[in-house]
Design a protein around this motif. Structure first.
Motif, mmCIF file in Angstrom:
data_model
loop_
_atom_site.group_PDB
_atom_site.id
_atom_site.type_symbol
_atom_site.label_atom_id
_atom_site.label_comp_id
_atom_site.label_asym_id
_atom_site.label_seq_id
_atom_site.Cartn_x
_atom_site.Cartn_y
_atom_site.Cartn_z
ATOM 1 N N ALA A 78 5.175 -12.638 -41.098
ATOM 2 C CA ALA A 78 4.690 -13.018 -39.766
ATOM 3 C C ALA A 78 3.917 -11.875 -39.118
ATOM 4 O O ALA A 78 2.890 -12.103 -38.462
ATOM 5 C CB ALA A 78 5.870 -13.416 -38.879
ATOM 6 N N ALA A 79 4.376 -10.640 -39.296
ATOM 7 C CA ALA A 79 3.673 -9.488 -38.722
ATOM 8 C C ALA A 79 2.283 -9.347 -39.334
ATOM 9 O O ALA A 79 1.311 -9.027 -38.633
ATOM 10 C CB ALA A 79 4.492 -8.220 -38.954
ATOM 11 N N ARG A 80 2.182 -9.606 -40.634
ATOM 12 C CA ARG A 80 0.881 -9.529 -41.306
ATOM 13 C C ARG A 80 -0.051 -10.642 -40.824
ATOM 14 O O ARG A 80 -1.215 -10.396 -40.518
ATOM 15 C CB ARG A 80 1.056 -9.619 -42.827
ATOM 16 N N GLN A 81 0.470 -11.862 -40.779
ATOM 17 C CA GLN A 81 -0.355 -13.007 -40.396
ATOM 18 C C GLN A 81 -0.814 -12.925 -38.944
ATOM 19 O O GLN A 81 -1.935 -13.344 -38.614
ATOM 20 C CB GLN A 81 0.431 -14.307 -40.623
ATOM 21 N N MET A 82 0.043 -12.384 -38.069
ATOM 22 C CA MET A 82 -0.280 -12.301 -36.645
ATOM 23 C C MET A 82 -0.876 -10.949 -36.262
ATOM 24 O O MET A 82 -1.089 -10.669 -35.075
ATOM 25 C CB MET A 82 0.983 -12.567 -35.824
ATOM 26 N N ASN A 83 -1.111 -10.098 -37.280
ATOM 27 C CA ASN A 83 -1.723 -8.787 -37.070
ATOM 28 C C ASN A 83 -0.922 -7.937 -36.067
ATOM 29 O O ASN A 83 -1.484 -7.281 -35.186
ATOM 30 C CB ASN A 83 -3.173 -8.934 -36.587
ATOM 31 N N ILE A 84 0.397 -7.959 -36.203
ATOM 32 C CA ILE A 84 1.283 -7.160 -35.348
ATOM 33 C C ILE A 84 1.577 -5.838 -36.055
ATOM 34 O O ILE A 84 2.117 -5.836 -37.164
ATOM 35 C CB ILE A 84 2.595 -7.906 -35.052
ATOM 36 N N THR A 85 1.232 -4.738 -35.428
ATOM 37 C CA THR A 85 1.469 -3.419 -36.010
ATOM 38 C C THR A 85 2.415 -2.559 -35.174
ATOM 39 O O THR A 85 2.773 -1.461 -35.591
ATOM 40 C CB THR A 85 0.140 -2.668 -36.193
#
Length: 239
Positions: free
Chosen positions: A177-184
């Motif tokens: 989910a972090a990758r897909q939503m570009n959450i860093t």
């Protein structure tokens, strides 16, 4: 020679030291293998260590009940280990205070949803009341989850299996989910891992960085406290 080996194995398995040594060896071997594999996020060390441990029990012929009795000494350490996670929280306390409002809003919703969706799926699939009770605390760290499950009439062995599956699934889904939503932001990723993946998610968060680890510890601790206070009460009112 075979009889001598079997006699020696029986004598060793009768002592707690053998089960503890077997567990630690499985974990160290798993860590070494994961290092060679590049530490893939979808394969936590505990999963590989569990597989190695099961194989060792099969090869040695040691039954699970005997192993569980011997490894109980390690289970006692779960409580102090969980408390020790308070140190990273203290070190990052000023940064945590800045976010207390959004954390206070999302925590009750997240912790409640973690309980409701599991119980809802189990109920729709026709699970027994004992099975449903065993899954209720699946997103809480083991020392707290065991106490809750015993209080509401669940099966601790089934709970431990649910904890493992939940932790592994949370690591994979949060990372995806972090990758897909570009959450860093490590704070968001760490908190999500702690709320949904309890101790396994927290271990993964510390691999990402100290900030993620601290917020994972916060999420795990608050989820455990929230669930321990409200789940037994809600269970009595509903069931």
């Amino acid at each position: 020679m075979t009889m001598l080996g079997e006699a020696l194995l029986q004598r060793l398995s009768a002592t707690p030291l053998f089960a503890v040594a077997l567990t630690l060896t499985a974990y160290l071997v798993a860590m070494a293998l994961l290092k060679r594999l590049g530490r893939p996020p979808w394969l936590p060390a505990i999963v590989l260590a569990t597989a190695l441990l099961v194989g060792a029990l099969v090869l040695t012929g040691m039954d699970y009940t005997t192993y569980q009795e011997g490894a109980r000494w390690l289970t006692v350490l779960l409580g102090p280990a969980t408390v020790a996670l308070g140190m990273p929280l203290y070190q990052l306390l000023p940064r945590i205070r800045q976010l207390w409002r959004p954390l206070a809003v999302c925590l009750p919703i997240s912790a409640t949803m973690a309980i409701v969706y599991a119980l809802g799926i189990a109920w729709l699939m026709g699970a027994t009341p004992e099975t449903i009770a065993s899954l209720a605390a699946k997103s809480v760290t083991a020392p707290i989850a065991i106490g809750i499950t015993e209080q509401i009439g669940g099966n601790v062995s089934l709970l431990l299996g649910a904890l493992l599956v939940t932790g592994v699934a949370a690591i994979g889904f949060v990372s995806l989910a972090a990758r897909q939503m570009n959450i860093t932001d490590e704070r968001i990723i760490g908190f999500a891992l702690g709320v949904n993946g309890h101790a396994l998610g927290t271990v993964r968060a510390f691999e990402i960085g100290p900030t993620a680890g601290a917020f994972a510890s916060l999420g795990m601790s608050l989820t455990g406290t929230f669930t321990a206070l409200l789940l037994p009460l809600a269970w009595r009112l509903v069931v």
